[in-house]
Design a protein around this motif. Sequence first.
Motif, PDB file in Angstrom:
ATOM      1  N   VAL A   2     -28.068  39.058 -24.923  1.00 50.34           N
ATOM      2  CA  VAL A   2     -27.685  38.643 -26.009  1.00 50.34           C
ATOM      3  C   VAL A   2     -28.683  38.983 -27.149  1.00 50.34           C
ATOM      4  CG1 VAL A   2     -26.934  36.645 -27.724  1.00 50.34           C
ATOM      5  CG2 VAL A   2     -25.804  36.939 -25.229  1.00 50.34           C
ATOM      6  N   ILE A  10     -21.810  37.447 -32.052  1.00 42.02           N
ATOM      7  CA  ILE A  10     -21.646  37.927 -30.757  1.00 42.02           C
ATOM      8  C   ILE A  10     -21.186  36.534 -29.752  1.00 42.02           C
ATOM      9  CG2 ILE A  10     -22.899  38.502 -28.558  1.00 42.02           C
ATOM     10  CD1 ILE A  10     -24.672  40.412 -30.383  1.00 42.02           C
ATOM     11  N   ASP A  11     -20.079  36.565 -29.036  1.00 42.48           N
ATOM     12  CA  ASP A  11     -19.725  35.511 -28.021  1.00 42.48           C
ATOM     13  C   ASP A  11     -19.714  36.077 -26.658  1.00 42.48           C
ATOM     14  OD1 ASP A  11     -18.577  32.981 -27.240  1.00 42.48           O
ATOM     15  OD2 ASP A  11     -16.347  33.456 -28.130  1.00 42.48           O
ATOM     16  N   PRO A  12     -20.673  35.645 -25.971  1.00 40.68           N
ATOM     17  CA  PRO A  12     -20.579  36.320 -24.527  1.00 40.68           C
ATOM     18  C   PRO A  12     -19.520  35.496 -23.683  1.00 40.68           C
ATOM     19  CG  PRO A  12     -22.742  35.055 -25.010  1.00 40.68           C
ATOM     20  CD  PRO A  12     -22.062  35.176 -26.364  1.00 40.68           C
ATOM     21  N   PHE A  13     -19.090  36.084 -22.876  1.00 40.79           N
ATOM     22  CA  PHE A  13     -17.989  35.811 -22.167  1.00 40.79           C
ATOM     23  C   PHE A  13     -18.208  36.078 -20.400  1.00 40.79           C
ATOM     24  CE2 PHE A  13     -15.631  39.160 -23.627  1.00 40.79           C
ATOM     25  CZ  PHE A  13     -14.895  39.855 -22.346  1.00 40.79           C
ATOM     26  N   TRP A  14     -19.008  37.082 -20.239  1.00 47.18           N
ATOM     27  CA  TRP A  14     -19.258  37.494 -18.948  1.00 47.18           C
ATOM     28  C   TRP A  14     -20.656  37.925 -18.699  1.00 47.18           C
ATOM     29  CZ3 TRP A  14     -20.245  42.339 -16.342  1.00 47.18           C
ATOM     30  CH2 TRP A  14     -19.656  42.356 -15.109  1.00 47.18           C
ATOM     31  N   TYR A  15     -21.260  37.735 -17.562  1.00 44.39           N
ATOM     32  CA  TYR A  15     -22.683  38.024 -17.308  1.00 44.39           C
ATOM     33  C   TYR A  15     -22.760  38.398 -15.729  1.00 44.39           C
ATOM     34  CZ  TYR A  15     -27.380  38.330 -15.904  1.00 44.39           C
ATOM     35  OH  TYR A  15     -28.749  38.562 -15.442  1.00 44.39           O
ATOM     36  N   ARG A  32     -29.258  35.816 -19.252  1.00 45.82           N
ATOM     37  CA  ARG A  32     -27.785  36.250 -19.996  1.00 45.82           C
ATOM     38  C   ARG A  32     -28.373  36.061 -21.806  1.00 45.82           C
ATOM     39  NH1 ARG A  32     -22.758  32.851 -21.938  1.00 45.82           N
ATOM     40  NH2 ARG A  32     -24.267  31.309 -21.966  1.00 45.82           N
ATOM     41  N   TYR A  72     -18.882  40.653 -24.091  1.00 51.69           N
ATOM     42  CA  TYR A  72     -18.986  39.757 -25.195  1.00 51.69           C
ATOM     43  C   TYR A  72     -17.961  40.241 -26.215  1.00 51.69           C
ATOM     44  CZ  TYR A  72     -21.920  43.139 -27.414  1.00 51.69           C
ATOM     45  OH  TYR A  72     -22.898  44.275 -27.953  1.00 51.69           O
ATOM     46  N   ARG A  73     -17.367  39.201 -27.116  1.00 50.91           N
ATOM     47  CA  ARG A  73     -16.816  39.570 -28.181  1.00 50.91           C
ATOM     48  C   ARG A  73     -17.514  39.758 -29.281  1.00 50.91           C
ATOM     49  NH1 ARG A  73     -13.282  36.763 -25.312  1.00 50.91           N
ATOM     50  NH2 ARG A  73     -11.075  37.918 -25.162  1.00 50.91           N
ATOM     51  N   ILE A  79     -23.485  42.408 -19.446  1.00 49.69           N
ATOM     52  CA  ILE A  79     -22.970  41.469 -20.405  1.00 49.69           C
ATOM     53  C   ILE A  79     -21.602  42.063 -21.024  1.00 49.69           C
ATOM     54  CG2 ILE A  79     -24.511  41.763 -22.129  1.00 49.69           C
ATOM     55  CD1 ILE A  79     -24.506  38.820 -22.522  1.00 49.69           C
ATOM     56  N   GLU A  82     -28.800  42.858 -27.549  1.00 50.19           N
ATOM     57  CA  GLU A  82     -27.476  43.215 -28.135  1.00 50.19           C
ATOM     58  C   GLU A  82     -27.397  42.906 -29.799  1.00 50.19           C
ATOM     59  OE1 GLU A  82     -24.619  45.094 -26.902  1.00 50.19           O
ATOM     60  OE2 GLU A  82     -26.386  45.158 -25.452  1.00 50.19           O
TER      61      GLU A  82
END
Length: 120
Positions: free
Chosen positions: A15, A66-71, A11, A82-83, A80, A18
């Motif tokens: 990131v 970048i605020d990941p919330f799912w992978y 993950r 993310y917000r 991935i 990205e």
Amino acid sequence: MSDNIPTELAREELVRLERRLALEGAPAYEDLLHRDALVIVPGAVLNKGECVAAIQASAPWDRIDIDPFWYFGTADTASIAYRFTGNRGPDEYQAVMLSSYLLDAGWPQLIHHQQTVEAP
């Protein structure tokens, strides 16, 4: 990235990729986009060439978050969600983004990217 890499490390690698796309611009897109990539942004569906041209015509980001919330990852793919928050001067852009990478080419290649704008 492969099956034996812990999810957290995989993950974090996505990131990093990205962030590279957002901060390096067109050269990173040229390098990381798969030749058959599909990029969906508000108001447009772009192939690789169209996406690279659009990025070249855009001002660079001054700041991003970048605020990941799912992978999700397999041996051959990784995705991935993310917000994203980015600033260009006083203008702020907020979106939920999803990127999917093919991992079987020896290096990750972005095959699909989609942005959904969030209301401010």
